[in-house]
Every structure is written in C-alpha cells, then in structure tokens.
Motif scaffolding. Structure first.
Motif, PDB file in Angstrom:
ATOM      1  N   TYR A  16       0.870  -1.295  -0.044  1.00  0.00           N
ATOM      2  CA  TYR A  16      -0.093  -0.040  -0.013  1.00  0.00           C
ATOM      3  C   TYR A  16       0.915   1.384   0.090  1.00  0.00           C
ATOM      4  O   TYR A  16       0.462   2.210  -0.645  1.00  0.00           O
ATOM      5  CB  TYR A  16      -0.939  -0.115   0.998  1.00  0.00           C
ATOM      6  N   TYR A  17       1.951   1.325   0.705  1.00  0.00           N
ATOM      7  CA  TYR A  17       2.800   2.516   0.984  1.00  0.00           C
ATOM      8  C   TYR A  17       3.397   2.778  -0.508  1.00  0.00           C
ATOM      9  O   TYR A  17       3.243   4.155  -0.704  1.00  0.00           O
ATOM     10  CB  TYR A  17       3.772   2.252   1.901  1.00  0.00           C
ATOM     11  N   ARG A  18       3.812   1.600  -1.175  1.00  0.00           N
ATOM     12  CA  ARG A  18       4.454   2.180  -2.261  1.00  0.00           C
ATOM     13  C   ARG A  18       3.505   2.721  -3.591  1.00  0.00           C
ATOM     14  O   ARG A  18       3.332   3.449  -4.085  1.00  0.00           O
ATOM     15  CB  ARG A  18       5.293   1.110  -2.812  1.00  0.00           C
ATOM     16  N   SER A  20       0.444   4.020  -2.994  1.00  0.00           N
ATOM     17  CA  SER A  20      -0.244   5.202  -2.569  1.00  0.00           C
ATOM     18  C   SER A  20       0.742   6.472  -2.803  1.00  0.00           C
ATOM     19  O   SER A  20       0.377   7.695  -2.900  1.00  0.00           O
ATOM     20  CB  SER A  20      -0.444   5.100  -1.079  1.00  0.00           C
ATOM     21  N   THR A  21       1.920   6.077  -2.671  1.00  0.00           N
ATOM     22  CA  THR A  21       3.065   7.318  -2.760  1.00  0.00           C
ATOM     23  C   THR A  21       3.447   7.564  -4.373  1.00  0.00           C
ATOM     24  O   THR A  21       4.208   8.356  -4.595  1.00  0.00           O
ATOM     25  CB  THR A  21       4.123   7.130  -1.768  1.00  0.00           C
ATOM     26  N   SER A  22       3.295   6.587  -5.195  1.00  0.00           N
ATOM     27  CA  SER A  22       3.993   6.568  -6.497  1.00  0.00           C
ATOM     28  C   SER A  22       3.116   7.500  -7.457  1.00  0.00           C
ATOM     29  O   SER A  22       2.280   7.917  -7.115  1.00  0.00           O
ATOM     30  CB  SER A  22       3.784   5.087  -7.180  1.00  0.00           C
ATOM     31  N   THR A  23       3.963   8.013  -8.342  1.00  0.00           N
ATOM     32  CA  THR A  23       3.422   9.019  -9.135  1.00  0.00           C
ATOM     33  C   THR A  23       3.601   8.611 -10.815  1.00  0.00           C
ATOM     34  O   THR A  23       4.427   7.965 -10.826  1.00  0.00           O
ATOM     35  CB  THR A  23       3.916  10.454  -9.030  1.00  0.00           C
ATOM     36  N   ARG A  27       2.723   4.796 -10.761  1.00  0.00           N
ATOM     37  CA  ARG A  27       1.406   4.636  -9.867  1.00  0.00           C
ATOM     38  C   ARG A  27       0.632   3.586 -10.653  1.00  0.00           C
ATOM     39  O   ARG A  27      -0.269   3.861 -11.440  1.00  0.00           O
ATOM     40  CB  ARG A  27       0.595   5.901  -9.984  1.00  0.00           C
ATOM     41  N   VAL A  35      -6.557   4.446  -1.997  1.00  0.00           N
ATOM     42  CA  VAL A  35      -6.472   5.347  -1.165  1.00  0.00           C
ATOM     43  C   VAL A  35      -7.770   5.955  -0.616  1.00  0.00           C
ATOM     44  O   VAL A  35      -7.965   6.405   0.525  1.00  0.00           O
ATOM     45  CB  VAL A  35      -5.574   6.412  -1.696  1.00  0.00           C
ATOM     46  N   ILE A 136       0.566   3.219   9.056  1.00  0.00           N
ATOM     47  CA  ILE A 136       0.707   3.921   7.867  1.00  0.00           C
ATOM     48  C   ILE A 136      -0.773   4.232   7.179  1.00  0.00           C
ATOM     49  O   ILE A 136      -0.858   5.298   6.624  1.00  0.00           O
ATOM     50  CB  ILE A 136       1.660   3.208   6.677  1.00  0.00           C
ATOM     51  N   THR A 137      -1.759   3.199   7.152  1.00  0.00           N
ATOM     52  CA  THR A 137      -2.910   3.432   6.435  1.00  0.00           C
ATOM     53  C   THR A 137      -3.695   4.099   7.201  1.00  0.00           C
ATOM     54  O   THR A 137      -4.645   5.136   6.938  1.00  0.00           O
ATOM     55  CB  THR A 137      -3.359   1.992   6.046  1.00  0.00           C
ATOM     56  N   PRO A 140      -1.228   7.520   9.646  1.00  0.00           N
ATOM     57  CA  PRO A 140      -0.021   8.108   9.321  1.00  0.00           C
ATOM     58  C   PRO A 140       0.733   9.013  10.138  1.00  0.00           C
ATOM     59  O   PRO A 140       2.149   9.074   9.833  1.00  0.00           O
ATOM     60  CB  PRO A 140      -0.269   8.776   7.646  1.00  0.00           C
TER      61      PRO A 140
END
Length: 210
Positions: A16-18, A20-23, A27, A35, A136-137, A140
């Motif tokens: 999830y962390y990767r 949700s933070t990817s662009t 992504r 998210v 994190i979810t 945060p």
C-alpha cells in the motif's frame, strides 16, 4: 478510568505504501481507489480519539524463529525500531521509530498472568510491517504510543481461536471492581487486528466485533 474506544480489523498489505505514494507511470491503476477507501476507513479511528494503540500482529520470522516461538508476546519497550531491511528493499517501507506505552504493556502482562493467560514479553522488540502498515494506512502521523502484541500464526501448533489474545485484551480493557492488582493507565485505547489472528476472519468477527 481507561476505556476501549475502537476495535479495527485492518489489512497490513505491505504494497500500500509504495502504491499510494507513487506518481506518473509508476502509480498502479488501482491506487486512487485504494487510497480513497483507506482514507474513509481512517475516519473511524480519528473519530474515536484514542490515546494509545494496542496492535495485534505477527513477526513473519524476522526475530522469532523455531528455536523460540511464543504463542503470544507483549512488547514492553519505551520505543520500537520499526521495519526491517528486506521490507525497505522489497516494499519501499520507511524506517520508523514508534513510542511505546510501558504502563499499559505492564498492565496487560500482569493482568493476563493473574487471569491464567500465560504471556511472553520483550523489552527489546523490533516490529515489522504487520504493525507499521496499519499505522501507515490508518494513522499516518504515527503520533500515538503503541502496545505491540505478536501472535504465532506461522509455526504449528497454533493457538486455538478460542484462546485468541484479542478476547483476553477485551476482557482486560474493561473495569473489574472485584480485583485491581495492577493499576490500569487512564487512557483511551484502540485495538488493531487482522490477518494475524488465528482463525481470522471468523473467530475475530464473532468474538470481537460488536
């Protein structure tokens, strides 16, 4: 007086962390929906306004191995280093340092033993994504102290669902006027659980969710 203000069964999916933070092209197409659902779920914890989180997870053989595998272990450290190198490498998880709540840890351990529920403990516990990913979810900010509780879900024989630690924590979190050998901290606590509970989801839902 302490009060149990929320019980939340949450995934600890390490990707999830990767996601949700990817662009851009990195992504995943499902990230935005993921998210959105997590943020809606997060409101449950925010509304409860807890002071401490009791986190039920598992070690994934990071530091507990077949030579010494407790069925239930309570963390008693003032702070916890979090996430291991392989979790940083494979999942992109950040290194974290989380504050503990030693008084509540000691209370759970003492009252559990007095009630005939034999618990192990560790003053030097390092935690992994089973604890950090729900933070994190759902929180945060990582601004609340925690009491990590590890359950054995990997090394048979496993504890029976009727012995699930969640039921014991719920009992210990309620006032018991007849016996107060240990003073419970005056806190509002929320408890997290998920796939790391023996018999999940049937045993957890049947025993713990209102």
């Amino acid at each position: 007086m302490a009060e149990l203000v929320a019980v939340i069964a949450s995934t600890h999916h390490p990707f999830y962390y990767r996601a949700s933070t990817s662009t851009g092209e990195d992504r995943p197409p499902f990230a935005d929906e993921w998210v959105r659902k997590v943020e809606a779920f997060r409101e449950t914890l925010t509304r409860a306004r807890p002071d401490v989180l009791v986190m039920v997870g598992s070690d994934h053989f990071h530091q507990l191995w077949l030579d010494n595998m407790p069925q239930f272990l309570v963390g008693k450290a003032p702070v916890y280093d979090a996430n291991w190198y392989n979790e940083e490498r494979e999942f992109g998880l950040p290194r974290m340092v989380l504050k503990g709540q030693e008084d509540l840890s000691a209370y759970i351990l003492r009252e559990g033993l007095d009630a005939g529920f034999d618990l192990a403990f560790s003053n030097e516990l390092r935690i992994d994504h089973s604890i950090t990913c729900p933070i994190i979810t759902l929180r945060p900010e990582a601004d609340l102290p925690i009491v990590p509780v590890y359950t054995n879900i990997f090394a048979p024989p496993l504890p029976q669902p009727k012995r699930c630690f969640g039921a014991a924590v719920r009992q210990l979190g309620l006032p018991r006027p007849a016996r107060r050998r240990a003073r419970m901290p005056d806190v509002h606590s929320a408890r997290f659980g998920g796939e790391d509970l023996p018999g999940f989801p049937q045993a957890w839902v049947a025993r713990e969710m209102p």
